[in-house]
Write an enzyme that holds these catalytic residues in place. Structure first.
Site, PDB file in Angstrom:
ATOM      1  N   SER A 128       1.010  -1.088  -0.168  1.00 22.41           N
ATOM      2  CA  SER A 128      -0.007   0.122   0.030  1.00 22.41           C
ATOM      3  C   SER A 128       0.937   1.413   0.120  1.00 22.41           C
ATOM      4  O   SER A 128       0.566   2.384  -0.329  1.00 22.41           O
ATOM      5  CB  SER A 128      -1.019  -0.037   1.297  1.00 22.41           C
ATOM      6  N   HIS A 129       2.137   1.066   0.382  1.00 20.06           N
ATOM      7  CA  HIS A 129       3.019   2.230   0.253  1.00 20.06           C
ATOM      8  C   HIS A 129       4.146   2.008  -0.621  1.00 20.06           C
ATOM      9  O   HIS A 129       5.072   2.547  -0.456  1.00 20.06           O
ATOM     10  CB  HIS A 129       3.660   2.639   1.671  1.00 20.06           C
ATOM     11  N   LEU A 162       6.115   7.246   7.375  1.00 14.67           N
ATOM     12  CA  LEU A 162       6.981   7.957   8.055  1.00 14.67           C
ATOM     13  C   LEU A 162       8.297   7.074   8.350  1.00 14.67           C
ATOM     14  O   LEU A 162       9.422   7.536   8.563  1.00 14.67           O
ATOM     15  CB  LEU A 162       6.377   8.595   9.190  1.00 14.67           C
ATOM     16  N   THR A 178      -5.481  10.888  10.290  1.00 17.08           N
ATOM     17  CA  THR A 178      -4.961   9.635  10.489  1.00 17.08           C
ATOM     18  C   THR A 178      -3.832   9.630  11.306  1.00 17.08           C
ATOM     19  O   THR A 178      -3.205   8.576  12.001  1.00 17.08           O
ATOM     20  CB  THR A 178      -4.878   8.558   9.207  1.00 17.08           C
ATOM     21  N   PHE A 205       2.874   4.048  13.251  1.00 17.34           N
ATOM     22  CA  PHE A 205       1.386   3.612  12.979  1.00 17.34           C
ATOM     23  C   PHE A 205       0.517   4.690  12.982  1.00 17.34           C
ATOM     24  O   PHE A 205       0.800   5.630  13.490  1.00 17.34           O
ATOM     25  CB  PHE A 205       0.986   2.728  14.074  1.00 17.34           C
ATOM     26  N   GLY A 247      -6.882   3.294   3.995  1.00 16.14           N
ATOM     27  CA  GLY A 247      -7.024   2.500   2.901  1.00 16.14           C
ATOM     28  C   GLY A 247      -7.861   1.020   3.118  1.00 16.14           C
ATOM     29  O   GLY A 247      -8.409   0.529   2.181  1.00 16.14           O
ATOM     30  N   GLU A 248      -7.693   0.561   4.466  1.00 13.79           N
ATOM     31  CA  GLU A 248      -8.420  -0.658   4.936  1.00 13.79           C
ATOM     32  C   GLU A 248      -9.879  -0.536   4.623  1.00 13.79           C
ATOM     33  O   GLU A 248     -10.523  -1.361   4.160  1.00 13.79           O
ATOM     34  CB  GLU A 248      -7.921  -1.007   6.268  1.00 13.79           C
ATOM     35  N   HIS A 290     -10.017   6.865  24.442  1.00 12.20           N
ATOM     36  CA  HIS A 290      -9.380   8.225  24.671  1.00 12.20           C
ATOM     37  C   HIS A 290      -8.010   8.667  24.730  1.00 12.20           C
ATOM     38  O   HIS A 290      -7.519   9.636  24.358  1.00 12.20           O
ATOM     39  CB  HIS A 290     -10.085   8.684  26.207  1.00 12.20           C
ATOM     40  N   ARG A 350       6.736 -10.571  18.650  1.00 11.33           N
ATOM     41  CA  ARG A 350       7.675  -9.793  17.483  1.00 11.33           C
ATOM     42  C   ARG A 350       7.718  -8.405  17.651  1.00 11.33           C
ATOM     43  O   ARG A 350       6.769  -7.830  18.163  1.00 11.33           O
ATOM     44  CB  ARG A 350       6.778  -9.851  16.303  1.00 11.33           C
ATOM     45  N   ARG A 352       8.730  -6.370   8.457  1.00 15.64           N
ATOM     46  CA  ARG A 352       9.276  -5.507   7.312  1.00 15.64           C
ATOM     47  C   ARG A 352      10.705  -6.001   6.822  1.00 15.64           C
ATOM     48  O   ARG A 352      10.829  -6.103   5.817  1.00 15.64           O
ATOM     49  CB  ARG A 352       9.241  -4.162   7.305  1.00 15.64           C
TER      50      ARG A 352
END
Lengths: 341, 341
Positions: free
Chosen positions: B50-51, B127, B163, B182, B190-191, B232, B307, B313
């Site tokens: 997606s990126h 990022l 986001t 994240f 996109g999801e 919150h 993990r 990645r």
């Protein structure tokens, strides 16, 4: 002190005086007693009973058991132009923060951004008083501290992280700063403790038993592992807090802190990282214009009936400043039974 | 380019060459085309489709519709000793970051901590490449950016936040950095888009319809508001990102960005804040000792089968460096249909 139905009504000044007296009585040096009292009064004033005057008993206990150095003299130095390092000498964190704060503010204003490491201190308080103080000085502030290893990483069931709070403060012209301060654990550890005492089950997503199984038994979670908030994202943030307020500043991780405690059940010992940014650094003389744009965002939040993170505390504060506070009778009795200084 | 069953196999060098050629063909100046291509290749290499190279179509479209300035020349200055400010001139963010990075690294090493504002840029990438690059240079790094107002604050149902990703990088001697990145929204936008295309319902806790009601209709969430992750707490973090990568650096909030877009559906326009800390600032010549303590924490996480955030990645990267990547045929066809430069 006026007796009321369920407790003892006190002005904030009277509460401050009592806290100072009892902290000195517990053996804390006067400057430490004053700094610690200020934090407890702030918690009580803002309706955060769990970080209020109740912590007097914990602080006194920490002194009695030798967990904290009661007359530690914080040493402030600057290892680089935008860094401040305070060695707290094993004392409570509050005085170390107070002693380092002026230099942190000065460096943030000079360099645009500055970071302060507070090392070798005992933590038992919330971080919001510190970021609020910096925001009151016109700075944007972040604070982080590990605690004891009680929390499992996402995908695991064994404790690695502390409850690892993240606090943030943003200056608002003419009104109280925007402040938040939350644990990266799913809930506060005290919340699980309250369930244990009341013999109430906890939700299944709060933690694991010592065998790594999901459980609703509060005692099992306390002996096993808590979960982070927000799944893998909260877990990533908890890891970040360990790293930047642990190894990055040469201080303990939560795992090292609980090992150092050696089962005494004392407050976490270690470090804290505080970052301060001067809005004038990036904005020059346009600070007011850009802070006004932040206010537009706050209005968009409050305008739809949502609450800003600090709203409840500030409402409680306004009430306490006007009416004083009421200390539960049993707690008041316990405090009065402590030696005075 | 070798045809395979489900796509076209390419080496990373071939993919880089193709991306550069097509980005130049779309009208991007060569230095922008190279910087943007590098980010897309990194995404594809790390298994973040997606990126990845798919973003070529978005980038080309942004140029065609005049959303981005294709030949913007980033201007780097230093308004204070620990601050770097890059005016991206309306171009893509990648080149602005590249141009400011050397000074950010230098200032972090000199001052101990430094912050870089990247202003007036178009964002469409993750990022993590930026914090990873800084961690590869031995620094601890944080990055934040608002986006478009798509996300409701906790307690509300109307969009205020973007986001708003948070990225963090930590240097690990002898191995790939610890990196996370994240969104503070419950899921990636996109999801939800994928659910809409597939006509599949979304979970009820992803968002609200335009009337502020919980819904499982993906299209309604896209037109209404997404939720933050972690209740919150995630909402507080989203607000922080708005503030420190918006007004603090004199750039747009997500609400201002989507207003500026005026319904064109372009990528978010605004700023980004990057903070870099040199471990040697606090640790002097004991850096290696303390980084080793961080490794003990990573071992405690991985030792229980959990993990690290960047593990997937890096595994994909190792495979891509060895075997190259496979581009889905339809995507490859779309890319080949773009003009070459």
């Amino acid at each position: 002190m006026t007796p009321v139905a369920d407790g003892v009504a006190m002005t904030l000044d009277a509460l401050r005086g009592l806290a100072r007296e009892k902290l000195r009585g517990a053996g804390l040096a006067p400057d430490h007693a004053d700094a610690v009292a200020e934090t407890m009064v702030a918690g009580e004033r803002d309706g955060c009973a769990s970080h209020g005057i109740y912590r007097l008993l914990i602080a006194a206990n920490s002194v009695a058991r030798g967990v904290v150095v009661p007359d530690a003299v914080p040493v402030v130095r600057s290892p680089a132009s935008a860094l401040v390092k305070v060695d707290g000498g094993g004392g409570f964190a509050q005085l170390a923060f107070e002693r380092g704060k002026p230099l942190l503010i000065e460096r943030a204003r000079t360099c645009g951004i500055a970071a302060m490491a507070i090392n070798h201190v005992v933590h038992f308080a919330a971080l919001w008083p510190e970021v609020e103080a910096l925001a009151q000085a016109g700075l944007v502030a972040l604070a982080f501290t590990p605690s004891h290893a009680w929390v499992a990483p996402a995908g695991g069931t064994k404790p690695v992280f502390g409850t690892n709070p993240i606090a943030f403060g943003w200056p608002r012209p003419g009104c109280d700063p925007f402040v938040f301060d939350f644990a990266t654990s799913a809930v506060a550890r005290g919340e699980i403790e309250l369930h244990r005492r009341a013999d109430r089950p906890v939700p299944e997503d709060w933690g694991y038993d010592p065998q790594g199984r999901s459980t609703t038994d509060a005692a099992a979670v306390l002996n096993g592992a808590m979960r982070t908030f927000g799944g893998h994202k909260g877990s990533a943030l908890a890891a970040m807090v360990e790293l930047i307020a642990g190894p990055l500043i040469g201080d303990m991780t939560s795992a090292e802190s609980i090992r150092a405690d050696g089962g005494r059940g004392g407050s976490p010992i270690g470090g804290e990282l505080v970052i301060a940014i001067d809005p004038a650094g990036f904005l020059g003389d346009a600070v007011a214009d850009h802070l006004a744009r932040a206010e537009a965002m706050f209005a968009a939040i409050e305008g739809q009936g949502a609450r800003l993170p600090s709203a409840r505390r500030y409402a409680a504060r306004a009430e306490s400043l006007r009416d004083g506070v009421v200390i539960p009778r049993a707690l008041h009795d316990d405090i009065m039974a402590l030696r005075s200084g």
